[in-house]
Design a protein around this motif. Structure first.
Motif, PDB file in Angstrom:
ATOM      1  N   ARG A 290       4.316  -8.213  -4.279  1.00  0.00           N
ATOM      2  CA  ARG A 290       3.051  -8.203  -5.004  1.00  0.00           C
ATOM      3  C   ARG A 290       1.972  -7.484  -4.205  1.00  0.00           C
ATOM      4  O   ARG A 290       1.171  -6.734  -4.750  1.00  0.00           O
ATOM      5  N   VAL A 291       1.934  -7.695  -2.910  1.00  0.00           N
ATOM      6  CA  VAL A 291       0.959  -7.022  -2.059  1.00  0.00           C
ATOM      7  C   VAL A 291       1.215  -5.511  -2.055  1.00  0.00           C
ATOM      8  O   VAL A 291       0.275  -4.712  -2.152  1.00  0.00           O
ATOM      9  N   VAL A 292       2.480  -5.113  -1.975  1.00  0.00           N
ATOM     10  CA  VAL A 292       2.820  -3.683  -1.987  1.00  0.00           C
ATOM     11  C   VAL A 292       2.375  -3.038  -3.304  1.00  0.00           C
ATOM     12  O   VAL A 292       1.759  -1.963  -3.304  1.00  0.00           O
ATOM     13  N   VAL A 293       2.654  -3.691  -4.411  1.00  0.00           N
ATOM     14  CA  VAL A 293       2.247  -3.155  -5.717  1.00  0.00           C
ATOM     15  C   VAL A 293       0.726  -3.094  -5.809  1.00  0.00           C
ATOM     16  O   VAL A 293       0.168  -2.139  -6.358  1.00  0.00           O
ATOM     17  N   SER A 294       0.042  -4.070  -5.237  1.00  0.00           N
ATOM     18  CA  SER A 294      -1.417  -4.064  -5.254  1.00  0.00           C
ATOM     19  C   SER A 294      -1.978  -2.872  -4.492  1.00  0.00           C
ATOM     20  O   SER A 294      -2.993  -2.287  -4.903  1.00  0.00           O
ATOM     21  N   ILE A 295      -1.351  -2.497  -3.408  1.00  0.00           N
ATOM     22  CA  ILE A 295      -1.806  -1.322  -2.656  1.00  0.00           C
ATOM     23  C   ILE A 295      -1.760  -0.093  -3.549  1.00  0.00           C
ATOM     24  O   ILE A 295      -2.724   0.689  -3.612  1.00  0.00           O
ATOM     25  N   PHE A 296      -0.661   0.091  -4.271  1.00  0.00           N
ATOM     26  CA  PHE A 296      -0.548   1.238  -5.169  1.00  0.00           C
ATOM     27  C   PHE A 296      -1.551   1.151  -6.320  1.00  0.00           C
ATOM     28  O   PHE A 296      -2.110   2.176  -6.745  1.00  0.00           O
ATOM     29  N   ALA A 297      -1.789  -0.058  -6.809  1.00  0.00           N
ATOM     30  CA  ALA A 297      -2.753  -0.233  -7.904  1.00  0.00           C
ATOM     31  C   ALA A 297      -4.156   0.160  -7.451  1.00  0.00           C
ATOM     32  O   ALA A 297      -4.869   0.882  -8.158  1.00  0.00           O
ATOM     33  N   PHE A 298      -4.551  -0.293  -6.272  1.00  0.00           N
ATOM     34  CA  PHE A 298      -5.880   0.057  -5.770  1.00  0.00           C
ATOM     35  C   PHE A 298      -5.968   1.539  -5.429  1.00  0.00           C
ATOM     36  O   PHE A 298      -7.012   2.162  -5.625  1.00  0.00           O
ATOM     37  N   ALA A 299      -4.887   2.122  -4.951  1.00  0.00           N
ATOM     38  CA  ALA A 299      -4.896   3.556  -4.652  1.00  0.00           C
ATOM     39  C   ALA A 299      -5.042   4.370  -5.938  1.00  0.00           C
ATOM     40  O   ALA A 299      -5.719   5.402  -5.956  1.00  0.00           O
ATOM     41  N   LYS A 300      -4.423   3.894  -7.005  1.00  0.00           N
ATOM     42  CA  LYS A 300      -4.479   4.618  -8.275  1.00  0.00           C
ATOM     43  C   LYS A 300      -5.896   4.688  -8.824  1.00  0.00           C
ATOM     44  O   LYS A 300      -6.286   5.682  -9.437  1.00  0.00           O
ATOM     45  N   ILE A 301      -6.677   3.632  -8.595  1.00  0.00           N
ATOM     46  CA  ILE A 301      -8.059   3.653  -9.076  1.00  0.00           C
ATOM     47  C   ILE A 301      -9.036   4.093  -7.980  1.00  0.00           C
ATOM     48  O   ILE A 301     -10.252   3.976  -8.149  1.00  0.00           O
ATOM     49  N   HIS A 302      -8.500   4.579  -6.884  1.00  0.00           N
ATOM     50  CA  HIS A 302      -9.284   5.139  -5.777  1.00  0.00           C
ATOM     51  C   HIS A 302     -10.232   4.122  -5.151  1.00  0.00           C
ATOM     52  O   HIS A 302     -11.350   4.452  -4.781  1.00  0.00           O
ATOM     53  N   ASP A 303      -9.782   2.878  -5.039  1.00  0.00           N
ATOM     54  CA  ASP A 303     -10.574   1.842  -4.387  1.00  0.00           C
ATOM     55  C   ASP A 303     -10.094   1.738  -2.936  1.00  0.00           C
ATOM     56  O   ASP A 303      -9.244   0.922  -2.596  1.00  0.00           O
ATOM     57  N   HIS A 304     -10.654   2.594  -2.101  1.00  0.00           N
ATOM     58  CA  HIS A 304     -10.170   2.736  -0.725  1.00  0.00           C
ATOM     59  C   HIS A 304     -10.401   1.488   0.120  1.00  0.00           C
ATOM     60  O   HIS A 304      -9.586   1.186   0.999  1.00  0.00           O
ATOM     61  N   LEU A 305     -11.474   0.759  -0.144  1.00  0.00           N
ATOM     62  CA  LEU A 305     -11.724  -0.460   0.616  1.00  0.00           C
ATOM     63  C   LEU A 305     -10.603  -1.471   0.378  1.00  0.00           C
ATOM     64  O   LEU A 305     -10.055  -2.044   1.329  1.00  0.00           O
ATOM     65  N   TYR A 306     -10.230  -1.681  -0.883  1.00  0.00           N
ATOM     66  CA  TYR A 306      -9.180  -2.654  -1.184  1.00  0.00           C
ATOM     67  C   TYR A 306      -7.800  -2.147  -0.778  1.00  0.00           C
ATOM     68  O   TYR A 306      -6.923  -2.952  -0.455  1.00  0.00           O
ATOM     69  N   VAL A 307      -7.600  -0.842  -0.773  1.00  0.00           N
ATOM     70  CA  VAL A 307      -6.344  -0.299  -0.235  1.00  0.00           C
ATOM     71  C   VAL A 307      -6.232  -0.668   1.239  1.00  0.00           C
ATOM     72  O   VAL A 307      -5.188  -1.137   1.700  1.00  0.00           O
ATOM     73  N   ALA A 308      -7.325  -0.495   1.978  1.00  0.00           N
ATOM     74  CA  ALA A 308      -7.324  -0.816   3.413  1.00  0.00           C
ATOM     75  C   ALA A 308      -7.119  -2.314   3.645  1.00  0.00           C
ATOM     76  O   ALA A 308      -6.308  -2.707   4.494  1.00  0.00           O
ATOM     77  N   ILE A 309      -7.840  -3.129   2.888  1.00  0.00           N
ATOM     78  CA  ILE A 309      -7.723  -4.577   3.063  1.00  0.00           C
ATOM     79  C   ILE A 309      -6.312  -5.051   2.724  1.00  0.00           C
ATOM     80  O   ILE A 309      -5.708  -5.843   3.460  1.00  0.00           O
ATOM     81  N   THR A 310      -5.773  -4.570   1.610  1.00  0.00           N
ATOM     82  CA  THR A 310      -4.440  -5.001   1.186  1.00  0.00           C
ATOM     83  C   THR A 310      -3.369  -4.482   2.137  1.00  0.00           C
ATOM     84  O   THR A 310      -2.378  -5.175   2.393  1.00  0.00           O
ATOM     85  N   THR A 311      -3.564  -3.297   2.674  1.00  0.00           N
ATOM     86  CA  THR A 311      -2.628  -2.771   3.668  1.00  0.00           C
ATOM     87  C   THR A 311      -2.660  -3.632   4.927  1.00  0.00           C
ATOM     88  O   THR A 311      -1.611  -3.909   5.530  1.00  0.00           O
ATOM     89  N   LEU A 312      -3.846  -4.072   5.319  1.00  0.00           N
ATOM     90  CA  LEU A 312      -3.969  -4.970   6.471  1.00  0.00           C
ATOM     91  C   LEU A 312      -3.242  -6.291   6.192  1.00  0.00           C
ATOM     92  O   LEU A 312      -2.541  -6.817   7.062  1.00  0.00           O
ATOM     93  N   VAL A 313      -3.380  -6.815   4.977  1.00  0.00           N
ATOM     94  CA  VAL A 313      -2.676  -8.049   4.601  1.00  0.00           C
ATOM     95  C   VAL A 313      -1.167  -7.838   4.700  1.00  0.00           C
ATOM     96  O   VAL A 313      -0.441  -8.684   5.233  1.00  0.00           O
ATOM     97  N   LEU A 314      -0.679  -6.689   4.210  1.00  0.00           N
ATOM     98  CA  LEU A 314       0.757  -6.386   4.294  1.00  0.00           C
ATOM     99  C   LEU A 314       1.205  -6.303   5.747  1.00  0.00           C
ATOM    100  O   LEU A 314       2.266  -6.823   6.116  1.00  0.00           O
ATOM    101  N   PHE A 315       0.409  -5.675   6.586  1.00  0.00           N
ATOM    102  CA  PHE A 315       0.724  -5.555   8.009  1.00  0.00           C
ATOM    103  C   PHE A 315       0.817  -6.940   8.648  1.00  0.00           C
ATOM    104  O   PHE A 315       1.761  -7.242   9.396  1.00  0.00           O
ATOM    105  N   ILE A 316      -0.132  -7.814   8.328  1.00  0.00           N
ATOM    106  CA  ILE A 316      -0.124  -9.179   8.878  1.00  0.00           C
ATOM    107  C   ILE A 316       1.101  -9.943   8.385  1.00  0.00           C
ATOM    108  O   ILE A 316       1.754 -10.658   9.155  1.00  0.00           O
ATOM    109  N   LEU A 317       1.439  -9.802   7.101  1.00  0.00           N
ATOM    110  CA  LEU A 317       2.638 -10.453   6.562  1.00  0.00           C
ATOM    111  C   LEU A 317       3.894  -9.980   7.290  1.00  0.00           C
ATOM    112  O   LEU A 317       4.767 -10.783   7.645  1.00  0.00           O
TER     113      LEU A 317
END
Length: 126
Positions: free
Chosen positions: A88-115
């Motif tokens: 779900r986190v991986v799909v969210s990264i792509f979803a935020f990237a698709k709408i060009h929400d770079h802040l949430y791409v970064a935050i969600t990528t950090l969450v994935l890294f921590i996981l």
């Protein structure tokens, strides 16, 4: 494209991705439930299998699935249950990237890294 049209399209994309993420979560939980039930039924049919150690390596789980070992099926169900939110986190990264929400791409990528760090640490900390 005007700013309002772009915002509407982004909202549609985000709503579609929420539906996709919801389906992923339901399918992942359903598959985990099926695997756990298969393991439970196999264990009921062969109670002596409860005395065997739980397979903790992926290769042992895979071999256990092929040979229909109850504890391997249960571990597989647990792995599915663990990795469903990770997907779900991986799909969210792509979803935020698709709408060009770079802040949430970064935050969600950090969450994935921590996981990923937590999973690797938990695997090697035994």
């Amino acid at each position: 494209m005007t700013k309002e049209m772009q915002q509407t399209q982004d909202e549609k994309n985000l709503a579609h991705m929420e539906v996709v993420i919801g389906k992923i979560m339901r399918i992942g939980v359903a598959l985990a439930l099926v695997a756990m039930l298969v393991g439970f039924v196999l264990l009921c049919l062969n109670p002596q299998a409860a005395n065997q150690p739980f397979p903790t390596r992926l290769s042992l789980i895979w071999q256990g699935l092929i040979s229909w070992q109850p504890l391997a099926w249960m571990m597989f169900g647990l792995l599915l249950l663990i990795f469903t939110p990770v997907l779900r986190v991986v799909v969210s990264i792509f979803a935020f990237a698709k709408i060009h929400d770079h802040l949430y791409v970064a935050i969600t990528t950090l969450v994935l890294f921590i996981l990923c760090i937590a999973i690797v640490y938990g695997y090697h900390a035994r």
